[in-house]
Design a protein around this motif. Structure first.
Motif, PDB file in Angstrom:
ATOM      1  N   TRP A 147       0.835  -1.208   0.000  1.00  0.00           N
ATOM      2  CA  TRP A 147       0.000   0.000   0.000  1.00  0.00           C
ATOM      3  C   TRP A 147       0.867   1.254   0.000  1.00  0.00           C
ATOM      4  O   TRP A 147       0.577   2.221  -0.729  1.00  0.00           O
ATOM      5  CB  TRP A 147      -0.927  -0.004   1.211  1.00  0.00           C
ATOM      6  N   VAL A 148       1.934   1.249   0.784  1.00  0.00           N
ATOM      7  CA  VAL A 148       2.839   2.403   0.822  1.00  0.00           C
ATOM      8  C   VAL A 148       3.509   2.583  -0.540  1.00  0.00           C
ATOM      9  O   VAL A 148       3.625   3.715  -1.052  1.00  0.00           O
ATOM     10  CB  VAL A 148       3.891   2.220   1.930  1.00  0.00           C
ATOM     11  N   ILE A 149       3.941   1.480  -1.146  1.00  0.00           N
ATOM     12  CA  ILE A 149       4.548   1.556  -2.477  1.00  0.00           C
ATOM     13  C   ILE A 149       3.541   2.112  -3.484  1.00  0.00           C
ATOM     14  O   ILE A 149       3.873   2.946  -4.335  1.00  0.00           O
ATOM     15  CB  ILE A 149       5.046   0.168  -2.913  1.00  0.00           C
ATOM     16  N   LEU A 150       2.300   1.643  -3.391  1.00  0.00           N
ATOM     17  CA  LEU A 150       1.255   2.117  -4.294  1.00  0.00           C
ATOM     18  C   LEU A 150       1.023   3.616  -4.133  1.00  0.00           C
ATOM     19  O   LEU A 150       0.884   4.340  -5.128  1.00  0.00           O
ATOM     20  CB  LEU A 150      -0.045   1.345  -4.028  1.00  0.00           C
ATOM     21  N   LEU A 151       0.970   4.091  -2.887  1.00  0.00           N
ATOM     22  CA  LEU A 151       0.785   5.528  -2.649  1.00  0.00           C
ATOM     23  C   LEU A 151       1.854   6.343  -3.373  1.00  0.00           C
ATOM     24  O   LEU A 151       1.559   7.372  -3.999  1.00  0.00           O
ATOM     25  CB  LEU A 151       0.854   5.815  -1.149  1.00  0.00           C
ATOM     26  N   LYS A 152       3.088   5.893  -3.283  1.00  0.00           N
ATOM     27  CA  LYS A 152       4.177   6.639  -3.919  1.00  0.00           C
ATOM     28  C   LYS A 152       4.161   6.471  -5.440  1.00  0.00           C
ATOM     29  O   LYS A 152       4.465   7.412  -6.179  1.00  0.00           O
ATOM     30  CB  LYS A 152       5.518   6.191  -3.337  1.00  0.00           C
ATOM     31  N   ASP A 153       3.771   5.283  -5.906  1.00  0.00           N
ATOM     32  CA  ASP A 153       3.753   5.036  -7.350  1.00  0.00           C
ATOM     33  C   ASP A 153       2.639   5.781  -8.075  1.00  0.00           C
ATOM     34  O   ASP A 153       2.675   5.907  -9.301  1.00  0.00           O
ATOM     35  CB  ASP A 153       3.617   3.531  -7.629  1.00  0.00           C
ATOM     36  N   VAL A 199       4.853  12.228   3.016  1.00  0.00           N
ATOM     37  CA  VAL A 199       5.341  11.716   4.301  1.00  0.00           C
ATOM     38  C   VAL A 199       4.178  11.552   5.280  1.00  0.00           C
ATOM     39  O   VAL A 199       4.093  10.551   6.006  1.00  0.00           O
ATOM     40  CB  VAL A 199       6.425  12.659   4.887  1.00  0.00           C
ATOM     41  N   ALA A 200       3.266  12.520   5.295  1.00  0.00           N
ATOM     42  CA  ALA A 200       2.109  12.434   6.182  1.00  0.00           C
ATOM     43  C   ALA A 200       1.229  11.240   5.815  1.00  0.00           C
ATOM     44  O   ALA A 200       0.757  10.505   6.704  1.00  0.00           O
ATOM     45  CB  ALA A 200       1.291  13.724   6.098  1.00  0.00           C
ATOM     46  N   LEU A 201       1.020  11.016   4.515  1.00  0.00           N
ATOM     47  CA  LEU A 201       0.203   9.880   4.080  1.00  0.00           C
ATOM     48  C   LEU A 201       0.834   8.550   4.489  1.00  0.00           C
ATOM     49  O   LEU A 201       0.151   7.641   4.973  1.00  0.00           O
ATOM     50  CB  LEU A 201       0.016   9.918   2.561  1.00  0.00           C
ATOM     51  N   VAL A 202       2.145   8.435   4.292  1.00  0.00           N
ATOM     52  CA  VAL A 202       2.833   7.188   4.644  1.00  0.00           C
ATOM     53  C   VAL A 202       2.828   6.980   6.152  1.00  0.00           C
ATOM     54  O   VAL A 202       2.642   5.859   6.639  1.00  0.00           O
ATOM     55  CB  VAL A 202       4.271   7.207   4.088  1.00  0.00           C
ATOM     56  N   THR A 203       3.014   8.061   6.919  1.00  0.00           N
ATOM     57  CA  THR A 203       3.004   7.949   8.382  1.00  0.00           C
ATOM     58  C   THR A 203       1.645   7.484   8.884  1.00  0.00           C
ATOM     59  O   THR A 203       1.547   6.575   9.725  1.00  0.00           O
ATOM     60  CB  THR A 203       3.366   9.301   9.019  1.00  0.00           C
ATOM     61  N   LEU A 204       0.578   8.083   8.378  1.00  0.00           N
ATOM     62  CA  LEU A 204      -0.769   7.676   8.772  1.00  0.00           C
ATOM     63  C   LEU A 204      -1.051   6.238   8.355  1.00  0.00           C
ATOM     64  O   LEU A 204      -1.672   5.467   9.097  1.00  0.00           O
ATOM     65  CB  LEU A 204      -1.804   8.613   8.150  1.00  0.00           C
ATOM     66  N   SER A 205      -0.583   5.862   7.171  1.00  0.00           N
ATOM     67  CA  SER A 205      -0.783   4.494   6.692  1.00  0.00           C
ATOM     68  C   SER A 205      -0.050   3.490   7.575  1.00  0.00           C
ATOM     69  O   SER A 205      -0.577   2.417   7.881  1.00  0.00           O
ATOM     70  CB  SER A 205      -0.294   4.367   5.248  1.00  0.00           C
ATOM     71  N   ALA A 216      -2.161  -0.798  13.709  1.00  0.00           N
ATOM     72  CA  ALA A 216      -3.421  -1.044  14.421  1.00  0.00           C
ATOM     73  C   ALA A 216      -4.120  -2.290  13.873  1.00  0.00           C
ATOM     74  O   ALA A 216      -4.646  -3.113  14.638  1.00  0.00           O
ATOM     75  CB  ALA A 216      -4.332   0.172  14.300  1.00  0.00           C
ATOM     76  N   LEU A 217      -4.111  -2.455  12.546  1.00  0.00           N
ATOM     77  CA  LEU A 217      -4.734  -3.628  11.943  1.00  0.00           C
ATOM     78  C   LEU A 217      -3.990  -4.905  12.310  1.00  0.00           C
ATOM     79  O   LEU A 217      -4.602  -5.953  12.554  1.00  0.00           O
ATOM     80  CB  LEU A 217      -4.775  -3.471  10.417  1.00  0.00           C
ATOM     81  N   GLU A 218      -2.660  -4.820  12.352  1.00  0.00           N
ATOM     82  CA  GLU A 218      -1.870  -5.995  12.725  1.00  0.00           C
ATOM     83  C   GLU A 218      -2.151  -6.404  14.167  1.00  0.00           C
ATOM     84  O   GLU A 218      -2.265  -7.604  14.477  1.00  0.00           O
ATOM     85  CB  GLU A 218      -0.385  -5.716  12.532  1.00  0.00           C
ATOM     86  N   LEU A 219      -2.242  -5.427  15.064  1.00  0.00           N
ATOM     87  CA  LEU A 219      -2.555  -5.737  16.467  1.00  0.00           C
ATOM     88  C   LEU A 219      -3.941  -6.361  16.589  1.00  0.00           C
ATOM     89  O   LEU A 219      -4.142  -7.318  17.347  1.00  0.00           O
ATOM     90  CB  LEU A 219      -2.467  -4.467  17.323  1.00  0.00           C
TER      91      LEU A 219
END
Length: 241
Positions: A168-174, A212-218, A224-227
């Motif tokens: 998802w992070v890679i997709l955001l940047k791509d 950076v803000a988008l990746v940090t929030l992601s 949270a989802l992993e927990l």
């Protein structure tokens, strides 16, 4: 201070355009990701199919889209598919013309690339679940699809979340790549602003902060989802009684 006024909203500032570019970036990523996840499972199934032609197709798909640069995949899809569609339109209805939306082209191209890597995430998660879970579900008399939905998928998702989170992070940047086909995402808007104002540092810094803000929030959402997915499991992976 005069430079910062270029980021203001309303006339004379680029704040409105940057927000619209951010909305396009998020819309493209959010529309692409579910498609890419679905394709990831399909590609994994094809790569492990018992039929040789299906298996070869799955392996070729993954190899091709992991090997091609993302921008090349996007350009080939956008321009060559455009040419094919126009050729078909001329054959079916002379004088007609069809075009591909840059948004759709970006969605399809990014889905193809992300799903090629996503199939590896699914493969690793399947291996982590183990064959014994499939056999246990079959012993209970569950049909294959119901066994996958009720027994395998909840366990698989826990193992796949870190990998899919990274994708998802890679997709955001791509998504920034779609600027080359004139989709008004963050990067495209920044380039237009720079061409108008001659302030590259200001606008590249501004969209850099947004990414950076988008990746940090992601990343926080992923944690949270992993927990949540790991509730009831010990550090070794065994379920608590």
């Amino acid at each position: 201070m005069n430079q910062l006024s270029l980021l203001a909203f309303g006339a004379g500032g680029w704040g409105d355009e940057i927000l619209r570019g951010l909305a396009v970036t998020l819309a493209l990523a959010l529309a692409t990701f579910p498609v890419a996840i679905a394709l990831s499972f399909a590609v994994h199934w094809a790569r492990t199919a018992s039929l040789a032609p299906v298996r070869l197709f799955g392996q070729a798909y993954a190899t091709l889209f992991k090997s091609l640069p993302e921008i090349l995949t996007l350009l080939i899809l956008y321009y060559q598919a455009q040419a094919v569609l126009n050729w078909l339109a001329q054959r079916l209805s002379p004088g007609s013309d069809l075009s591909i939306s840059p948004f759709i082209a970006g969605l399809v191209a990014l889905s193809l690339v992300i799903s090629a890597y996503g199939s590896e995430v699914v493969r690793a998660a399947m291996n982590a679940v183990g064959r014994g879970q499939f056999e246990a579900a079959a012993a209970l008399g569950l049909p294959p699809m119901r066994a996958f939905q009720k027994v395998i998928l909840p366990q698989l998702w826990r193992h796949a979340l870190p990998g899919f989170g990274n994708l998802w992070v890679i997709l955001l940047k791509d998504t920034s790549l779609v600027s080359v086909i004139a989709l008004s995402d963050l990067t495209h808007v920044a380039v237009m602003a720079i061409n108008t104002t001659r302030e590259p540092f200001l606008f590249y810094l501004a969209i850099g902060v947004l990414y950076v803000a988008l990746v940090t929030l992601s990343s926080r959402a992923q944690k949270a989802l992993e927990l949540r997915a790991s509730r009831g499991f010990s550090a070794t992976g065994a379920a608590h009684a």
